[in-house]
Scaffold this motif. Structure first.
Motif, PDB file in Angstrom:
ATOM      1  N   UNK A  37       0.436   4.127  -1.864  1.00 51.63           N
ATOM      2  CA  UNK A  37      -0.696   3.875  -2.642  1.00 51.63           C
ATOM      3  C   UNK A  37      -1.245   2.559  -1.820  1.00 51.63           C
ATOM      4  N   UNK A  38      -0.337   1.663  -1.595  1.00 50.80           N
ATOM      5  CA  UNK A  38      -1.112   0.490  -0.811  1.00 50.80           C
ATOM      6  C   UNK A  38      -1.621   0.700   0.278  1.00 50.80           C
ATOM      7  N   UNK A  39      -0.937   1.403   1.154  1.00 50.65           N
ATOM      8  CA  UNK A  39      -1.200   1.849   2.602  1.00 50.65           C
ATOM      9  C   UNK A  39      -2.405   2.574   2.634  1.00 50.65           C
ATOM     10  N   UNK A  40      -2.517   3.533   1.779  1.00 44.71           N
ATOM     11  CA  UNK A  40      -3.728   4.503   1.753  1.00 44.71           C
ATOM     12  C   UNK A  40      -5.076   3.471   1.232  1.00 44.71           C
ATOM     13  N   UNK A  41      -4.844   2.488   0.175  1.00 40.43           N
ATOM     14  CA  UNK A  41      -6.044   1.719  -0.360  1.00 40.43           C
ATOM     15  C   UNK A  41      -6.358   0.830   0.818  1.00 40.43           C
ATOM     16  N   UNK A  42      -5.495   0.093   1.479  1.00 40.52           N
ATOM     17  CA  UNK A  42      -5.780  -0.991   2.322  1.00 40.52           C
ATOM     18  C   UNK A  42      -6.069  -0.463   3.690  1.00 40.52           C
ATOM     19  N   UNK A  43      -5.384   0.657   4.267  1.00 42.57           N
ATOM     20  CA  UNK A  43      -5.732   1.254   5.379  1.00 42.57           C
ATOM     21  C   UNK A  43      -4.699   0.332   6.403  1.00 42.57           C
ATOM     22  N   UNK A  44      -3.725  -0.409   5.979  1.00 42.77           N
ATOM     23  CA  UNK A  44      -2.745  -0.932   6.880  1.00 42.77           C
ATOM     24  C   UNK A  44      -1.454  -0.258   6.680  1.00 42.77           C
TER      25      UNK A  44
END
Length: 325
Positions: A95-102
């Motif tokens: 979820x974090x990587x999808x939201x931030x793109x990082x």
């Protein structure tokens, strides 16, 4: 209706029907294409999540840690706190990587796992240190005298952005309420250091209760906080003291791992040499507001940080919680 009009209506009707037939197939084809695109988009998102899941499963190898149980230390006859383990929260990381793109190992999200044996389960015992796996250290300050050095030490702590624990003598708080308020106002943890700096192990049960209880009362009245940590003056205690502090006042008894012996008036350079050698994970350093500690505190805090240690409060050092970046 005349024959001419009937032919005209018939011609128009045929034209309309022809146009409908002509457009029917493309409309359905358009709908099919749109459905296909939606399916491709959904599949793409699913594929991306699976790709991230695969990366995370690779990255979590070697970074997850098992919790460490609190234990009884036979040599010190004390309790050593446990330390939370950590596991990777896969869904949270996706979820974090999808939201931030990082997308990187630095974006992993962790969950803490508590030890099976907590500090409380080990027993009612004194505590001399934090867990040796926790990179935290506390320069705790016992205060019963030395007002002239307090401001300088508070300023040094502010300079380093450090909050520590001040154990306050009850009679000192009674005499210098504004000084006590100043310490608390700067964000530092307040502990109980008995009322009249007695030799606690020589006292009767009732007097032990009075020394701790009276200090609790004056600190609460003056500062508005209820200490949860008790530091016996001069490190003098017995099991009765530890038991009363816990059962009557819900306080842990705190000693130290490294002593500056600043009351003997050593040189600041001597204090720095001695304490820097003893610095390590979970170490509790005993200080007082003295000339030696006031002059050495800045350098000690710098050295601690250089060693990768986080100077903080006693409660944080002995907590099983992992340090947050």
């Amino acid at each position: 209706m005349t024959a001419a009009k009937r032919r005209f209506v018939f011609t128009i009707s045929c034209a309309v029907l022809f146009m409908l037939l002509l457009n029917y197939k493309p409309i359905h084809r358009y709908i099919d294409v749109m459905k296909s695109q939606k399916a491709i988009t959904a599949d793409g998102q699913l594929d991306e999540r699976e790709r991230l899941r695969g990366l995370i499963e690779q990255w979590k190898v070697g970074v997850e840690e098992l919790p460490i149980d609190a234990v009884y230390d036979k040599s010190w006859k004390s309790a050593i706190p446990g330390y939370n383990g950590r596991i990777v929260d896969v869904e949270g990381s996706i979820h974090k990587m999808t939201a931030t793109g990082i997308v990187s190992p630095d974006s992993l999200v962790y969950k803490e796992v508590p030890p099976a044996v907590s500090l409380e389960q080990v027993g009612v015992l004194p505590i001399y240190r934090g867990n040796p796996n926790k990179p935290a250290i506390s320069f705790m300050i016992n205060v019963a005298w030395g007002n002239e050095y307090l401001d300088s030490m508070l300023n040094t702590l502010d300079k380093h952005g450090v909050k520590t624990t001040f154990f306050l003598d009850g009679s000192w708080v009674k005499r210098y309420p504004e000084e006590a308020k100043k310490i608390a106002a700067r964000g530092h943890e307040i502990g109980n250091h008995a009322y009249s700096h007695p030799d606690m192990k020589t006292l009767g049960t009732q007097r032990i209760q009075q020394e701790i209880g009276k200090t609790q009362e004056v600190i609460q009245k003056t500062i508005g906080v209820k200490p949860t940590l008790f530091a016996p003056p001069s490190g003098s205690f017995d099991q009765r003291v530890v038991q009363i502090a816990q059962s009557s006042f819900q306080m842990k008894t705190i000693l130290w791992t490294a002593d500056t012996v600043d009351w003997q008036k050593p040189s600041p350079s001597w204090v720095v040499r001695k304490i820097s050698r003893l610095m390590g994970n979970g170490v509790l350093v005993l200080m007082h507001p003295t000339a030696a500690s006031e002059a050495s505190l800045d350098q000690l805090l710098t050295i601690a940080k250089q060693k990768g240690l986080v100077p903080t409060t006693v409660s944080e050092v002995i907590s099983a919680n992992r340090l947050q970046k």
